[in-house]
Design a protein around this motif. Sequence first.
Motif, PDB file in Angstrom:
ATOM      1  N   CYS A   9      72.235 -39.568  -1.735  1.00 46.24           N
ATOM      2  CA  CYS A   9      72.377 -40.882  -1.101  1.00 46.24           C
ATOM      3  C   CYS A   9      71.370 -41.012   0.035  1.00 46.24           C
ATOM      4  O   CYS A   9      70.690 -42.032   0.166  1.00 46.24           O
ATOM      5  N   PHE A  10      71.246 -39.968   0.832  1.00 44.86           N
ATOM      6  CA  PHE A  10      70.286 -39.998   1.942  1.00 44.86           C
ATOM      7  C   PHE A  10      68.849 -39.903   1.437  1.00 44.86           C
ATOM      8  O   PHE A  10      67.962 -40.546   1.969  1.00 44.86           O
ATOM      9  N   GLU A  11      68.624 -39.108   0.414  1.00 41.50           N
ATOM     10  CA  GLU A  11      67.262 -38.912  -0.093  1.00 41.50           C
ATOM     11  C   GLU A  11      66.740 -40.125  -0.851  1.00 41.50           C
ATOM     12  O   GLU A  11      65.561 -40.450  -0.759  1.00 41.50           O
ATOM     13  N   LYS A  12      67.611 -40.774  -1.615  1.00 44.70           N
ATOM     14  CA  LYS A  12      67.131 -41.811  -2.529  1.00 44.70           C
ATOM     15  C   LYS A  12      67.532 -43.237  -2.156  1.00 44.70           C
ATOM     16  O   LYS A  12      66.994 -44.184  -2.718  1.00 44.70           O
ATOM     17  N   GLN A  13      68.486 -43.387  -1.241  1.00 48.94           N
ATOM     18  CA  GLN A  13      68.931 -44.732  -0.852  1.00 48.94           C
ATOM     19  C   GLN A  13      69.085 -44.830   0.663  1.00 48.94           C
ATOM     20  O   GLN A  13      70.000 -45.482   1.168  1.00 48.94           O
ATOM     21  N   LEU A  14      68.223 -44.173   1.395  1.00 45.41           N
ATOM     22  CA  LEU A  14      68.339 -44.086   2.855  1.00 45.41           C
ATOM     23  C   LEU A  14      68.411 -45.454   3.525  1.00 45.41           C
ATOM     24  O   LEU A  14      69.138 -45.623   4.503  1.00 45.41           O
ATOM     25  N   LYS A  15      67.715 -46.427   2.992  1.00 43.60           N
ATOM     26  CA  LYS A  15      67.688 -47.739   3.664  1.00 43.60           C
ATOM     27  C   LYS A  15      69.080 -48.351   3.799  1.00 43.60           C
ATOM     28  O   LYS A  15      69.309 -49.166   4.687  1.00 43.60           O
ATOM     29  N   TRP A  16      70.031 -47.944   2.948  1.00 37.43           N
ATOM     30  CA  TRP A  16      71.373 -48.507   3.008  1.00 37.43           C
ATOM     31  C   TRP A  16      72.290 -47.738   3.944  1.00 37.43           C
ATOM     32  O   TRP A  16      73.410 -48.178   4.204  1.00 37.43           O
ATOM     33  N   ILE A  17      71.849 -46.596   4.426  1.00 36.17           N
ATOM     34  CA  ILE A  17      72.711 -45.769   5.276  1.00 36.17           C
ATOM     35  C   ILE A  17      71.973 -45.242   6.508  1.00 36.17           C
ATOM     36  O   ILE A  17      72.497 -44.448   7.274  1.00 36.17           O
ATOM     37  N   GLU A  18      70.768 -45.727   6.712  1.00 36.05           N
ATOM     38  CA  GLU A  18      69.934 -45.229   7.813  1.00 36.05           C
ATOM     39  C   GLU A  18      70.459 -45.676   9.176  1.00 36.05           C
ATOM     40  O   GLU A  18      70.628 -44.875  10.085  1.00 36.05           O
ATOM     41  N   ARG A  19      70.710 -46.963   9.326  1.00 37.60           N
ATOM     42  CA  ARG A  19      71.158 -47.510  10.616  1.00 37.60           C
ATOM     43  C   ARG A  19      72.557 -48.083  10.482  1.00 37.60           C
ATOM     44  O   ARG A  19      72.884 -48.743   9.503  1.00 37.60           O
ATOM     45  N   TYR A  20      73.333 -47.869  11.518  1.00 38.46           N
ATOM     46  CA  TYR A  20      74.685 -48.408  11.522  1.00 38.46           C
ATOM     47  C   TYR A  20      74.654 -49.911  11.777  1.00 38.46           C
ATOM     48  O   TYR A  20      73.949 -50.389  12.656  1.00 38.46           O
ATOM     49  N   SER A  21      75.422 -50.645  10.998  1.00 42.82           N
ATOM     50  CA  SER A  21      75.628 -52.083  11.218  1.00 42.82           C
ATOM     51  C   SER A  21      76.948 -52.446  10.552  1.00 42.82           C
ATOM     52  O   SER A  21      77.562 -51.625   9.877  1.00 42.82           O
ATOM     53  N   SER A  22      77.355 -53.678  10.726  1.00 39.77           N
ATOM     54  CA  SER A  22      78.603 -54.108  10.089  1.00 39.77           C
ATOM     55  C   SER A  22      78.489 -54.024   8.563  1.00 39.77           C
ATOM     56  O   SER A  22      79.476 -53.803   7.871  1.00 39.77           O
ATOM     57  N   LYS A  23      77.272 -54.169   8.055  1.00 33.43           N
ATOM     58  CA  LYS A  23      77.064 -54.099   6.608  1.00 33.43           C
ATOM     59  C   LYS A  23      77.138 -52.667   6.078  1.00 33.43           C
ATOM     60  O   LYS A  23      77.494 -52.444   4.923  1.00 33.43           O
ATOM     61  N   THR A  24      76.792 -51.694   6.906  1.00 30.24           N
ATOM     62  CA  THR A  24      76.797 -50.293   6.459  1.00 30.24           C
ATOM     63  C   THR A  24      78.058 -49.553   6.884  1.00 30.24           C
ATOM     64  O   THR A  24      78.222 -48.383   6.559  1.00 30.24           O
ATOM     65  N   ASP A  25      78.938 -50.230   7.602  1.00 30.92           N
ATOM     66  CA  ASP A  25      80.122 -49.585   8.170  1.00 30.92           C
ATOM     67  C   ASP A  25      80.970 -48.843   7.131  1.00 30.92           C
ATOM     68  O   ASP A  25      81.292 -47.671   7.305  1.00 30.92           O
ATOM     69  N   LYS A  26      81.339 -49.527   6.060  1.00 29.68           N
ATOM     70  CA  LYS A  26      82.229 -48.901   5.070  1.00 29.68           C
ATOM     71  C   LYS A  26      81.555 -47.733   4.356  1.00 29.68           C
ATOM     72  O   LYS A  26      82.180 -46.697   4.114  1.00 29.68           O
ATOM     73  N   LEU A  27      80.299 -47.877   4.029  1.00 24.76           N
ATOM     74  CA  LEU A  27      79.566 -46.785   3.390  1.00 24.76           C
ATOM     75  C   LEU A  27      79.454 -45.596   4.347  1.00 24.76           C
ATOM     76  O   LEU A  27      79.668 -44.454   3.952  1.00 24.76           O
ATOM     77  N   ALA A  28      79.143 -45.869   5.604  1.00 26.36           N
ATOM     78  CA  ALA A  28      79.027 -44.796   6.598  1.00 26.36           C
ATOM     79  C   ALA A  28      80.352 -44.054   6.758  1.00 26.36           C
ATOM     80  O   ALA A  28      80.386 -42.819   6.792  1.00 26.36           O
ATOM     81  N   SER A  29      81.430 -44.794   6.819  1.00 21.17           N
ATOM     82  CA  SER A  29      82.761 -44.198   6.936  1.00 21.17           C
ATOM     83  C   SER A  29      83.079 -43.341   5.710  1.00 21.17           C
ATOM     84  O   SER A  29      83.568 -42.210   5.828  1.00 21.17           O
ATOM     85  N   TYR A  30      82.795 -43.885   4.542  1.00 18.13           N
ATOM     86  CA  TYR A  30      83.080 -43.165   3.294  1.00 18.13           C
ATOM     87  C   TYR A  30      82.279 -41.865   3.214  1.00 18.13           C
ATOM     88  O   TYR A  30      82.817 -40.811   2.882  1.00 18.13           O
ATOM     89  N   VAL A  31      80.995 -41.930   3.537  1.00 16.64           N
ATOM     90  CA  VAL A  31      80.139 -40.740   3.476  1.00 16.64           C
ATOM     91  C   VAL A  31      80.625 -39.690   4.476  1.00 16.64           C
ATOM     92  O   VAL A  31      80.677 -38.490   4.154  1.00 16.64           O
ATOM     93  N   ALA A  32      81.021 -40.100   5.652  1.00 18.24           N
ATOM     94  CA  ALA A  32      81.533 -39.144   6.641  1.00 18.24           C
ATOM     95  C   ALA A  32      82.826 -38.482   6.143  1.00 18.24           C
ATOM     96  O   ALA A  32      82.984 -37.258   6.252  1.00 18.24           O
TER      97      ALA A  32
END
Length: 188
Positions: A109-132
């Motif tokens: 996910c970090f290697e191939k789709q970093l743009k979706w998880i690189e910076r925290y925002s309201s749009k990336t919140d759920k993905l960031a939480s799930y990955v953690a």
Amino acid sequence: MAKIEKELQSVILAMSSKEKDKLLLRLIAKDRVLLERLRFELLEESSTIEERREEIRKAIDHLYQTPVYSSGYLMMDIRSVNALITHHVKITKDKYGEVELTLRLLNDCFEKQLKWIERYSSKTDKLASYVAKRTDFVLNKLTKLHPDIQFEFEEIMNTLLQRVHEFAPSYYARDLQIRKKFEIEYIE
């Protein structure tokens, strides 16, 4: 699970073998997971475990080769592949594969789709939480394995931990108190 009362238990045990076999086969047929697990253990004799892992590796590769339109869609796709891993473990009881495949899913996910998880925002919140949360899960699974197996995954686990603490999941990593470095704990 319902408990069988003593009287009914005695009657069932007194049934003929033919009747019990027929009843057992009917019950097994209703549980898809049990049926698949029995097929794996009895017919395949656990010889297909590597093939099963490879199918999930292909699903992970396919997931990250497909164009993603948002972090929400990416999270849904990651969750569906994670469900394949969970199902694989239910059938095979493959703890090594669970750690290997989950680490691959998260690191890719970090290697191939970093743009979706690189910076925290309201749009990336759920993905960031799930990955953690999945990182915490796989870390706990890894620490329960034999130290020799932990050694195999030490580098890749540390890569994941570094990424989780560096990018969007960092808030959740701190909140879940996920350590920053994985070290093998040798049992004496």
